[in-house]
Design an enzyme around this catalytic site. Structure first.
Site, short mmCIF file in Angstrom:
data_model
loop_
_atom_site.label_atom_id
_atom_site.label_comp_id
_atom_site.label_asym_id
_atom_site.label_seq_id
_atom_site.Cartn_x
_atom_site.Cartn_y
_atom_site.Cartn_z
N GLU A 165 -9.63 -2.90 5.06
CA GLU A 165 -10.22 -2.67 6.37
C GLU A 165 -11.46 -3.56 6.55
O GLU A 165 -12.10 -3.94 5.57
CB GLU A 165 -10.65 -1.20 6.50
CG GLU A 165 -9.50 -0.19 6.32
CD GLU A 165 -8.67 0.00 7.59
OE1 GLU A 165 -8.63 -0.91 8.44
OE2 GLU A 165 -8.03 1.05 7.71
N ASP A 222 0.81 -1.21 0.00
CA ASP A 222 0.00 0.00 0.00
C ASP A 222 0.85 1.27 0.00
O ASP A 222 2.07 1.22 0.20
CB ASP A 222 -0.97 0.01 1.20
CG ASP A 222 -0.39 -0.66 2.44
OD1 ASP A 222 0.85 -0.59 2.63
OD2 ASP A 222 -1.14 -1.25 3.20
N ASN A 252 -7.24 -3.99 14.08
CA ASN A 252 -8.63 -4.27 13.71
C ASN A 252 -8.74 -5.44 12.72
O ASN A 252 -9.81 -5.71 12.19
CB ASN A 252 -9.29 -3.00 13.13
CG ASN A 252 -8.64 -2.56 11.81
OD1 ASN A 252 -7.80 -3.25 11.25
ND2 ASN A 252 -9.05 -1.40 11.30
N HIS A 265 -7.07 -5.67 9.78
CA HIS A 265 -6.80 -5.36 8.37
C HIS A 265 -5.48 -5.98 7.91
O HIS A 265 -4.56 -6.18 8.69
CB HIS A 265 -6.88 -3.85 8.08
CG HIS A 265 -5.72 -3.03 8.57
ND1 HIS A 265 -5.85 -1.70 8.90
CD2 HIS A 265 -4.42 -3.32 8.77
CE1 HIS A 265 -4.69 -1.22 9.28
NE2 HIS A 265 -3.79 -2.19 9.21
C1 F6R Z 1 1.38 -1.67 6.00
C2 F6R Z 1 0.14 -2.43 6.03
C3 F6R Z 1 -0.62 -2.58 7.30
C4 F6R Z 1 0.26 -2.93 8.50
C5 F6R Z 1 -0.56 -3.06 9.76
C6 F6R Z 1 0.30 -3.33 10.99
O1 F6R Z 1 1.95 -1.73 4.73
O2 F6R Z 1 -0.27 -2.90 5.03
O3 F6R Z 1 -1.58 -3.59 7.14
O4 F6R Z 1 0.93 -4.13 8.23
O5 F6R Z 1 -1.30 -1.89 9.97
O6 F6R Z 1 1.11 -2.21 11.21
P1 F6R Z 1 2.22 -2.23 12.37
O7 F6R Z 1 3.22 -3.24 11.97
O8 F6R Z 1 2.78 -0.84 12.38
O9 F6R Z 1 1.50 -2.60 13.63
#
Ligand code: F6R
Length: 232
Positions: free
Chosen positions: A125, A49, A118, A120
């Site tokens: 989401e 992303d 959450n 995702h």
């Molecule tokens: C980032 C992404 C998100 C993160 C997720 C966990 O490229 O796609 O899905 O992997 O939000 O983020 P952290 O590792 O910061 O807890």
């Protein structure tokens, strides 16, 4: 696992996450590269992303993050490093371009992903239905808060939207490696891995993947022991 996969197939196509969780994973890859034990020369990467509305060279972008943690230290070819272009004015066109580039590369061999508190994955989401292909996402308040560390700790500075790889592309990866660390992820990890398969917990869809592996530290795995005891 990733190093082994790269050694077996030097032309590996990798899906990669940003965030706090994978930092030590990237450090490990850099260490192996420095010791001469990992060659990224022909590896291709596609990130999950990117924020929209930031200039391509904005230091708060995921592109900049990837350069800071990996690109600056290993011999990845810049022409083989791909992220959605969050500065594109026509996001639908950009999303199609990104998906086509993934298809042309032969799809993802290994998708390394994180998980949001959450549930995702990428920025897919929780929702009644999920998008299969790359798409524009309105970020949930909790996702903006989780990314505030890139924006001087201010959630309101985090872009409201991002382009995210779709759930279809992630699930078509030949292998998916889910990384989670810390107690804050324990409950969602347990729901994703042992709860019902539901788009309300996007990571739960990995339960139907043929080759998905969860790599957890003890804190993130703590809810699994509880789930096993509850069902016993
Ligand atoms: C980032 C992404 C998100 C993160 C997720 C966990 O490229 O796609 O899905 O992997 O939000 O983020 P952290 O590792 O910061 O807890």
């Amino acid at each position: 696992m990733v190093a082994r996969a790269v050694r077996q197939n030097p032309r590996l196509v990798l899906g990669l996450p940003t965030g706090r969780t994978p930092e030590s994973f990237y450090h490990a890859l850099v260490r192996m590269h420095r010791r001469g034990r990992l060659d990224f020369g022909r590896v291709t990467t596609f990130n999950l992303d990117e924020f929209t509305g930031l200039a391509a060279d904005d230091p708060r972008s995921y592109r900049a993050y990837m350069h800071r943690v990996l690109g600056a230290f290993v011999n990845l070819s810049t022409s083989r490093v791909h992220l959605p272009d969050g500065s594109a004015s026509d996001w639908q066109r950009e999303a199609r371009r990104y998906d086509n580039a993934i298809v042309r590369a032969g799809g993802l061999d290994v998708a390394v992903i994180g998980i949001g508190a959450n549930g995702h994955i990428g920025f897919n989401e929780p929702a009644p239905a999920l998008e299969a292909a790359t798409h524009l996402v309105r970020l949930r308040p909790e996702s903006r808060r989780a990314n505030a560390y890139l924006f001087g700790g201010r959630p309101q500075q985090v872009p409201t939207h991002a382009l995210s790889m779709g759930i279809g592309t992630i699930l078509r990866a030949r292998t998916v490696v889910l990384l989670a660390t810390g107690q804050a992820k324990a409950a969602i990890v347990a729901r994703a891995l042992t709860g019902p398969v539901t788009t309300r917990v996007p990571a739960s869809l990995l339960q139907v993947h043929r080759s998905a592996v969860a790599v957890l530290d003890r804190s993130a795995a703590a809810g699994l022991a509880a789930a096993a005891t509850d069902s016993a």
